[in-house]
Scaffold this motif. Sequence first.
Motif, short mmCIF file in Angstrom:
data_model
loop_
_atom_site.label_atom_id
_atom_site.label_comp_id
_atom_site.label_asym_id
_atom_site.label_seq_id
_atom_site.Cartn_x
_atom_site.Cartn_y
_atom_site.Cartn_z
N LEU A 1 8.91 -1.27 -7.68
CA LEU A 1 7.97 -2.30 -8.15
C LEU A 1 8.62 -3.21 -9.19
O LEU A 1 8.44 -4.42 -9.17
CB LEU A 1 6.71 -1.65 -8.71
CG LEU A 1 5.85 -0.88 -7.70
CD1 LEU A 1 4.73 -0.14 -8.42
CD2 LEU A 1 5.29 -1.79 -6.63
N VAL A 2 9.40 -2.63 -10.09
CA VAL A 2 10.10 -3.43 -11.11
C VAL A 2 11.17 -4.29 -10.44
O VAL A 2 11.32 -5.47 -10.76
CB VAL A 2 10.70 -2.53 -12.21
CG1 VAL A 2 11.60 -3.33 -13.15
CG2 VAL A 2 9.58 -1.84 -13.00
N ALA A 3 11.91 -3.72 -9.49
CA ALA A 3 12.94 -4.49 -8.78
C ALA A 3 12.32 -5.66 -8.03
O ALA A 3 12.87 -6.77 -8.01
CB ALA A 3 13.71 -3.58 -7.82
N PHE A 4 11.14 -5.44 -7.42
CA PHE A 4 10.50 -6.55 -6.71
C PHE A 4 10.00 -7.61 -7.70
O PHE A 4 10.04 -8.80 -7.40
CB PHE A 4 9.35 -6.07 -5.81
CG PHE A 4 8.81 -7.19 -4.96
CD1 PHE A 4 9.56 -7.73 -3.93
CD2 PHE A 4 7.55 -7.72 -5.20
CE1 PHE A 4 9.08 -8.78 -3.15
CE2 PHE A 4 7.05 -8.77 -4.43
CZ PHE A 4 7.81 -9.29 -3.40
N ASP B 1 14.70 -7.82 2.68
CA ASP B 1 15.18 -8.18 1.35
C ASP B 1 14.41 -7.49 0.24
O ASP B 1 14.83 -7.53 -0.92
CB ASP B 1 15.09 -9.69 1.15
CG ASP B 1 16.02 -10.44 2.09
OD1 ASP B 1 17.09 -9.90 2.42
OD2 ASP B 1 15.65 -11.56 2.51
N ARG B 2 13.28 -6.87 0.55
CA ARG B 2 12.47 -6.20 -0.47
C ARG B 2 13.09 -4.84 -0.82
O ARG B 2 13.68 -4.19 0.04
CB ARG B 2 11.05 -6.02 0.03
CG ARG B 2 10.35 -7.35 0.16
CD ARG B 2 8.92 -7.22 0.66
NE ARG B 2 8.67 -8.43 1.43
CZ ARG B 2 8.11 -8.48 2.62
NH1 ARG B 2 7.67 -7.39 3.19
NH2 ARG B 2 7.97 -9.63 3.24
N PRO B 3 12.93 -4.41 -2.06
CA PRO B 3 13.56 -3.15 -2.48
C PRO B 3 12.86 -1.91 -1.92
O PRO B 3 11.63 -1.87 -1.82
CB PRO B 3 13.44 -3.18 -4.01
CG PRO B 3 12.34 -4.13 -4.30
CD PRO B 3 12.29 -5.11 -3.17
N GLY B 4 13.67 -0.93 -1.55
CA GLY B 4 13.21 0.41 -1.19
C GLY B 4 11.98 0.49 -0.32
O GLY B 4 11.90 -0.11 0.75
N LYS B 5 11.00 1.23 -0.80
CA LYS B 5 9.78 1.50 -0.05
C LYS B 5 8.98 0.24 0.28
O LYS B 5 8.23 0.20 1.26
CB LYS B 5 8.90 2.47 -0.84
CG LYS B 5 7.64 2.88 -0.14
CD LYS B 5 6.88 3.85 -1.01
CE LYS B 5 5.65 4.35 -0.32
NZ LYS B 5 4.97 5.34 -1.16
N LEU B 6 9.14 -0.81 -0.52
CA LEU B 6 8.36 -2.03 -0.30
C LEU B 6 8.73 -2.73 1.01
O LEU B 6 8.00 -3.59 1.47
CB LEU B 6 8.49 -2.98 -1.49
CG LEU B 6 8.03 -2.39 -2.83
CD1 LEU B 6 8.08 -3.45 -3.91
CD2 LEU B 6 6.66 -1.77 -2.74
N ARG B 7 9.83 -2.34 1.62
CA ARG B 7 10.19 -2.89 2.95
C ARG B 7 9.16 -2.49 3.99
O ARG B 7 8.88 -3.26 4.91
CB ARG B 7 11.56 -2.37 3.37
CG ARG B 7 12.69 -2.93 2.58
CD ARG B 7 14.04 -2.41 3.08
NE ARG B 7 15.07 -2.88 2.19
CZ ARG B 7 15.83 -2.10 1.44
NH1 ARG B 7 15.70 -0.79 1.51
NH2 ARG B 7 16.73 -2.61 0.64
N THR B 8 8.61 -1.27 3.86
CA THR B 8 7.70 -0.76 4.89
C THR B 8 6.27 -0.61 4.39
O THR B 8 5.39 -0.26 5.18
CB THR B 8 8.19 0.61 5.40
OG1 THR B 8 8.27 1.52 4.29
CG2 THR B 8 9.55 0.48 6.07
N GLY C 1 0.83 -1.21 0.00
CA GLY C 1 0.00 0.00 0.00
C GLY C 1 0.85 1.25 0.00
O GLY C 1 2.07 1.19 0.16
N ASP C 2 0.20 2.39 -0.18
CA ASP C 2 0.86 3.70 -0.22
C ASP C 2 1.82 3.81 -1.40
O ASP C 2 2.88 4.43 -1.30
CB ASP C 2 1.62 4.00 1.08
CG ASP C 2 0.70 4.06 2.28
OD1 ASP C 2 -0.40 4.63 2.16
OD2 ASP C 2 1.07 3.53 3.34
#
Length: 131
Positions: A84-87, A103-110, A73-74
Amino acid sequence: MTHRITICTSCRHKGNTCRPGYELISRLRAAIADAGDAIAEDFEVSGVACMAGCDRPCTVAYHGSRKATYLFGDIDPEVDIADLVAFARQYAVLGDGWCSSVDRPGKLRTATLARVPAAIMAIEDSGVRAS
């Protein structure tokens, strides 16, 4: 296509009529096509009317056969495309789709709202009972 990225098309930021999901679909499709690797062949990007993440627009889900599903989200269509592409690249090579938030890229960690185990995993582990 062995994987799907689903984006909410109903999400709106409070007090705004703009629905960023449509822009996100367009930008993510273009970014995946421009990535120059196999993710363009492995991922379909589509929209859905609602994923019940209304308090955290815009929501995005990653699905794969026999893999955990992720709901984020967000997500901002102007800022978060690279993450999103990196994930997508990462998710494509995860056998069961399982990875730690670190291990998730950037903002997707949080920005993770949910990680749902694959249905096949839940069936295989049905002998385990919660206390």
